[in-house]
Write a protein that holds these residues in place. Structure first.
Motif, mmCIF file in Angstrom:
data_model
loop_
_atom_site.group_PDB
_atom_site.id
_atom_site.type_symbol
_atom_site.label_atom_id
_atom_site.label_comp_id
_atom_site.label_asym_id
_atom_site.label_seq_id
_atom_site.Cartn_x
_atom_site.Cartn_y
_atom_site.Cartn_z
ATOM 1 N N LEU A 48 25.476 -20.017 -18.951
ATOM 2 C CA LEU A 48 25.667 -20.527 -20.306
ATOM 3 C C LEU A 48 26.153 -19.417 -21.229
ATOM 4 N N PRO A 49 27.126 -19.696 -22.094
ATOM 5 C CA PRO A 49 27.604 -18.682 -23.026
ATOM 6 C C PRO A 49 26.525 -18.351 -24.063
ATOM 7 N N ARG A 50 26.632 -17.154 -24.623
ATOM 8 C CA ARG A 50 25.695 -16.755 -25.674
ATOM 9 C C ARG A 50 25.950 -17.572 -26.930
ATOM 10 N N THR A 51 24.880 -18.047 -27.544
ATOM 11 C CA THR A 51 24.974 -18.799 -28.793
ATOM 12 C C THR A 51 23.917 -18.276 -29.750
ATOM 13 N N ILE A 52 24.055 -18.666 -31.030
ATOM 14 C CA ILE A 52 23.042 -18.246 -32.001
ATOM 15 C C ILE A 52 21.819 -19.146 -31.927
ATOM 16 N N GLY A 53 21.898 -20.246 -31.190
ATOM 17 C CA GLY A 53 20.734 -21.041 -30.868
ATOM 18 C C GLY A 53 20.258 -20.705 -29.468
ATOM 19 N N GLN A 54 19.434 -21.571 -28.895
ATOM 20 C CA GLN A 54 18.932 -21.366 -27.539
ATOM 21 C C GLN A 54 19.148 -22.652 -26.741
ATOM 22 N N ILE A 55 19.785 -22.518 -25.576
ATOM 23 C CA ILE A 55 20.018 -23.644 -24.692
ATOM 24 C C ILE A 55 19.401 -23.313 -23.348
ATOM 25 N N SER A 56 18.550 -24.185 -22.837
ATOM 26 C CA SER A 56 17.894 -23.883 -21.567
ATOM 27 C C SER A 56 17.675 -25.171 -20.779
ATOM 28 N N VAL A 57 17.632 -25.027 -19.448
ATOM 29 C CA VAL A 57 17.296 -26.130 -18.557
ATOM 30 C C VAL A 57 16.203 -25.657 -17.619
ATOM 31 N N GLY A 58 15.393 -26.613 -17.156
ATOM 32 C CA GLY A 58 14.291 -26.264 -16.272
ATOM 33 C C GLY A 58 14.585 -26.483 -14.805
ATOM 34 N N GLY A 59 15.628 -27.251 -14.479
ATOM 35 C CA GLY A 59 15.955 -27.519 -13.082
ATOM 36 C C GLY A 59 17.019 -28.591 -13.006
ATOM 37 N N GLY A 60 17.291 -29.066 -11.767
ATOM 38 C CA GLY A 60 18.293 -30.105 -11.607
ATOM 39 C C GLY A 60 18.881 -30.119 -10.222
#
Length: 476
Positions: A48-60
């Motif tokens: 994932l690209p760096r953003t000023i927010g936070q993006i995360s996933v736990g699995g898939g």
């Protein structure tokens, strides 16, 4: 004849290339098996690209043939667990326990297309941040600010990017729209939607979404004003034609309500909230356009505080009669039109067949036409007509300025007074009232007073003398 050296090199290179291709094909085939659960989460979070927010996933999990499909720009089936998107202020703006979709990635310029999105039980928040400019949902995806690379005195433009969601099937979404002056919560939504964020042109960024055919099966609430002044109107269920930010109005949020029920009250109408996005110049001026109508508004107005926090006058509904349907059981209509920038809003209210009460005691059936404006304050009752419970009519007109100067008049036309009195006073206080009272003065200074009075009270036959009482004061 022995093979020549060049032919051996070509043969060896061919074997190596075939081996690499075989390994690549094997890796591509094994990728969906190996890259799933926490491993896929680790890979996605790392890519994932760096953003000023936070993006995360736990699995898939990835669908079969994922790597080859991605390389040639075809859509790949994916499942994502525990998606969380957090804006720069730490507010969760998007979350999903388990979602499925088909993802398509293109390069030069970078383009990500998500098709057939199914987010399941999920939450989405669209609103202004408290301490930063802009919408939190958009800010969460923005890259950190870095001084642009300058080549021969010209700043290098940012990397072009396009993100699109098509044909999203929303079933179980909780949505919140949170803005100054107003807010809207919708629970357990069933709807269809799409979204576009196009950053390929550095001078003209485009953001828009369209969620339509909305059924808020869990109800929701409308917030009016903020903080201690805020009033909330709860909905038991809402059907909404569309909530959208469209390319032709990229700074404005549009809302089209088919019906939102609060008890027997049914709200319908449309609203445009101007200047809420602000991702490109020129921005639309912050403002509001509302065209709303309530059928049977008594329960909705009670929920907003009419009759309590907003004064002793309330709207009362009549009990539903068995077998009544449609317009026959409607307890009046209330219409509201609001327009203009927030600092200079103008409003027009119209009401038909509203049953009013004062302190719980019936005043009569009302027809109303009133206007108000801000900056400076000016309110006018053009028409307030009450048909009294015992017969006769009361007419009210008046105006109030920003300096709290009041002028007005109350006229009585053959009004039966007994119906306004408690039972033990009706015999002594029964009669017919005619005439007018005029009011004038400043409310803040305490100088508001009756400027003129001309009333005649005719008591019924058999009442103690005097049979007719007339009261006159001020003017002619």
């Amino acid at each position: 004849m022995p093979s020549s050296r060049p032919s051996r090199i070509v043969r060896s290179a061919g074997l190596i290339l075939a081996a690499l291709l075989a390994v690549g094909l094997a890796a591509a085939a094994l990728l969906p098996t190996v890259m799933q659960g926490p491993r896929l989460a680790w890979m996605v979070n790392g890519l994932l690209p760096r953003t000023i927010g936070q993006i995360s996933v736990g699995g898939g999990r990835l669908g079969s043939g994922a790597l080859l499909s991605l390389l040639v720009g075809h859509a790949v089936p994916v499942e994502i667990d525990d998606l969380r998107v957090v804006d720069p202020e730490g507010t969760v703006v998007l979350s999903a326990v388990h979602l499925t979709a088909r993802i398509e990635i293109h390069r030069n310029p970078t383009e990500i297309i998500i098709r057939d999105l199914r987010p399941g039980r999920s939450t989405w928040r669209l609103g202004r941040m408290k301490h930063h400019r802009g919408l939190g949902f958009l800010a969460a995806f923005q890259a950190p600010f870095r001084p642009g690379r300058v080549v021969r005195g010209v700043a290098r433009p940012p990397t072009p990017f396009r993100f699109q969601i098509t044909n999203a099937d929303l079933d179980g979404l909780d949505a919140a729209f949170d803005f100054p002056v107003w807010g809207l919560d919708l629970a357990n939504i069933k709807a269809t939607g799409s979204l576009l964020a196009d950053l390929r042109d550095a001078a003209h960024h485009t953001f828009g979404f369209d969620v339509h055919d909305i059924d808020a099966r869990g109800g929701g609430a409308l917030r009016i004003l903020d903080d201690a002044r805020a009033a909330r109107l709860p909905f038991e269920r809402a059907q909404i034609e569309k909530v959208a930010i469209t390319p032709d109005r990229p700074d404005d949020l549009q809302l089209f309500v088919t019906s939102a029920t609060t008890g027997r009250s049914v709200l319908s109408g449309e609203a445009i909230f101007g200047g809420v996005v602000g991702i490109r110049a020129p921005q639309s001026p912050p403002g509001l356009t509302v065209n709303a109508n309530w059928a049977n508004p008594a329960e909705a107005l009670a929920a907003l505080g009419v009759g309590k926090r907003l004064g002793p006058v309330s709207v009362i509904g009549q009990p539903r009669q068995p077998g009544q349907h449609g317009k026959d059981d409607q307890d009046g209509q209330l219409g509201l039109r609001v327009a203009g920038p927030y600092e200079h809003l103008t409003a027009t209210a119209t009401a038909r067949d509203l049953d009013l009460a004062y302190g719980g005691r019936a005043l009569g059936r009302a027809q109303l036409e009133a206007t108000a404006s801000l900056g400076p304050l000016q309110a006018d009752i053009r028409r307030l007509e009450l048909v009294a419970p015992g017969g006769g009519r009361i007419d009210v007109r008046g105006s109030l300025t920003g300096a709290m100067d009041l002028t007005g008049a109350v006229s009585f036309r053959q009004v039966s007074t007994g119906a306004f009195l408690p039972p033990y006073l009706r015999q002594a206080g029964a009669g017919i009232l005619d005439g007018e009272i005029q009011l004038q003065g400043g409310l803040t200074s305490g100088a508001a007073a009756i400027s003129r009075i001309d009333l005649t009270w005719a008591r019924p036959a058999g009442a103690p003398a005097p049979r007719v009482i007339r009261l006159r004061s001020g003017g002619s």
